[in-house]
Design a protein around this motif. Structure first.
Motif, PDB file in Angstrom:
ATOM      1  N   VAL A  41      -2.862 -12.903   0.441  1.00 23.35           N
ATOM      2  CA  VAL A  41      -2.650 -12.380  -0.894  1.00 23.35           C
ATOM      3  C   VAL A  41      -2.706 -10.874  -0.823  1.00 23.35           C
ATOM      4  O   VAL A  41      -3.615 -10.305  -0.213  1.00 23.35           O
ATOM      5  CB  VAL A  41      -3.743 -12.907  -1.865  1.00 23.35           C
ATOM      6  N   SER A  42      -1.727 -10.218  -1.443  1.00 22.59           N
ATOM      7  CA  SER A  42      -1.730  -8.757  -1.416  1.00 22.59           C
ATOM      8  C   SER A  42      -2.638  -8.204  -2.495  1.00 22.59           C
ATOM      9  O   SER A  42      -2.990  -8.834  -3.443  1.00 22.59           O
ATOM     10  CB  SER A  42      -0.312  -8.220  -1.618  1.00 22.59           C
ATOM     11  N   PRO A  52       7.010  -7.874   0.114  1.00 13.75           N
ATOM     12  CA  PRO A  52       6.523  -7.313  -1.146  1.00 13.75           C
ATOM     13  C   PRO A  52       5.193  -7.950  -1.553  1.00 13.75           C
ATOM     14  O   PRO A  52       4.800  -8.977  -1.020  1.00 13.75           O
ATOM     15  CB  PRO A  52       7.634  -7.641  -2.138  1.00 13.75           C
ATOM     16  N   ALA A  53       4.521  -7.351  -2.492  1.00 17.53           N
ATOM     17  CA  ALA A  53       3.230  -7.857  -2.947  1.00 17.53           C
ATOM     18  C   ALA A  53       3.378  -9.271  -3.487  1.00 17.53           C
ATOM     19  O   ALA A  53       4.379  -9.621  -4.106  1.00 17.53           O
ATOM     20  CB  ALA A  53       2.667  -6.937  -4.020  1.00 17.53           C
ATOM     21  N   GLY A  54       2.369 -10.092  -3.229  1.00 18.85           N
ATOM     22  CA  GLY A  54       2.397 -11.468  -3.701  1.00 18.85           C
ATOM     23  C   GLY A  54       1.472 -12.344  -2.873  1.00 18.85           C
ATOM     24  O   GLY A  54       0.730 -11.866  -2.021  1.00 18.85           O
ATOM     25  N   ILE A  83      -0.768  -8.219  14.140  1.00 23.74           N
ATOM     26  CA  ILE A  83       0.626  -8.507  13.827  1.00 23.74           C
ATOM     27  C   ILE A  83       0.914  -7.911  12.468  1.00 23.74           C
ATOM     28  O   ILE A  83       0.128  -8.076  11.533  1.00 23.74           O
ATOM     29  CB  ILE A  83       0.875 -10.025  13.797  1.00 23.74           C
ATOM     30  N   SER A  84       2.026  -7.204  12.377  1.00 22.97           N
ATOM     31  CA  SER A  84       2.397  -6.622  11.079  1.00 22.97           C
ATOM     32  C   SER A  84       3.805  -7.064  10.710  1.00 22.97           C
ATOM     33  O   SER A  84       4.674  -7.198  11.557  1.00 22.97           O
ATOM     34  CB  SER A  84       2.302  -5.095  11.140  1.00 22.97           C
ATOM     35  N   SER A 121       1.375   0.896  -0.021  1.00 22.57           N
ATOM     36  CA  SER A 121       2.334   2.001   0.022  1.00 22.57           C
ATOM     37  C   SER A 121       3.527   1.696   0.925  1.00 22.57           C
ATOM     38  O   SER A 121       4.633   2.166   0.685  1.00 22.57           O
ATOM     39  CB  SER A 121       1.638   3.290   0.482  1.00 22.57           C
ATOM     40  N   SER A 122       3.306   0.877   1.960  1.00 23.92           N
ATOM     41  CA  SER A 122       4.411   0.537   2.880  1.00 23.92           C
ATOM     42  C   SER A 122       4.826  -0.929   2.783  1.00 23.92           C
ATOM     43  O   SER A 122       5.692  -1.359   3.541  1.00 23.92           O
ATOM     44  CB  SER A 122       4.012   0.866   4.315  1.00 23.92           C
ATOM     45  N   SER A 123       4.217  -1.703   1.876  1.00 30.37           N
ATOM     46  CA  SER A 123       4.487  -3.146   1.728  1.00 30.37           C
ATOM     47  C   SER A 123       4.323  -3.879   3.056  1.00 30.37           C
ATOM     48  O   SER A 123       5.111  -4.735   3.428  1.00 30.37           O
ATOM     49  CB  SER A 123       5.886  -3.395   1.177  1.00 30.37           C
ATOM     50  N   LEU A 124       3.270  -3.547   3.776  1.00 26.15           N
ATOM     51  CA  LEU A 124       3.055  -4.075   5.119  1.00 26.15           C
ATOM     52  C   LEU A 124       1.780  -4.917   5.165  1.00 26.15           C
ATOM     53  O   LEU A 124       0.706  -4.451   4.766  1.00 26.15           O
ATOM     54  CB  LEU A 124       2.940  -2.906   6.103  1.00 26.15           C
TER      55      LEU A 124
END
Length: 137
Positions: free
Chosen positions: A136-137, A115-117, A110-111, A63-66
């Motif tokens: 991997v997301s 984007p997903a990938g 650590i954040s 949801s936050s691409s984190l």
């Protein structure tokens, strides 16, 4: 005539003394620089040998691409995390850390936002120790 030989001898002797004084000073300074460099090398090797930071896990918040990566310090070094670097596929990225320091037997998170990938993650600690992981997301 005798006076000029005496003057020439004095000039040669004083020139020789000045030359050896300059050479000796340079020799002492270069030896001191080599000793300091060796001390820094020994400290760097000691720091690297006592660094055991590992990635204990990670997760991706879609949801936050984190990405959130958990690190644990199993060594004896203390790290200022503001001096660490995070690289994604070889490019430095901005990151947030849960604490300013990573003490022995402590964990931090650590954040960073991506984007997903699938990414190649590299974390470089201030002493040069590197941690690699594929995320991997």
């Amino acid at each position: 005539m005798g006076f000029s030989y005496t003057v020439a001898a004095v000039i040669m002797l004083s020139s020789t003394l000045i030359f050896f004084g300059i050479v000796y000073t340079s020799y002492v300074q270069s030896n001191e620089n080599i000793a300091n460099a060796n001390q820094k090398l020994v400290k760097s090797i000691y720091d690297l040998e006592n660094t055991h930071v590992s990635i204990t896990g990670y997760y991706y918040n879609s949801s936050s691409s984190l990405f959130i990566v958990n690190l644990t310090n199993n060594g004896s070094q203390v790290f200022n995390m503001s001096m660490a670097n995070v690289l994604i596929n070889g490019t430095m990225v901005k990151f947030n850390v849960s604490g300013p320091y990573l003490f022995p037997l402590q964990a931090v998170s650590i954040s960073f936002k991506e984007p997903a990938g699938t990414y190649s993650l590299e974390i470089v600690m201030p002493d040069g120790y590197e941690i690699f992981r594929e995320v991997v997301s």
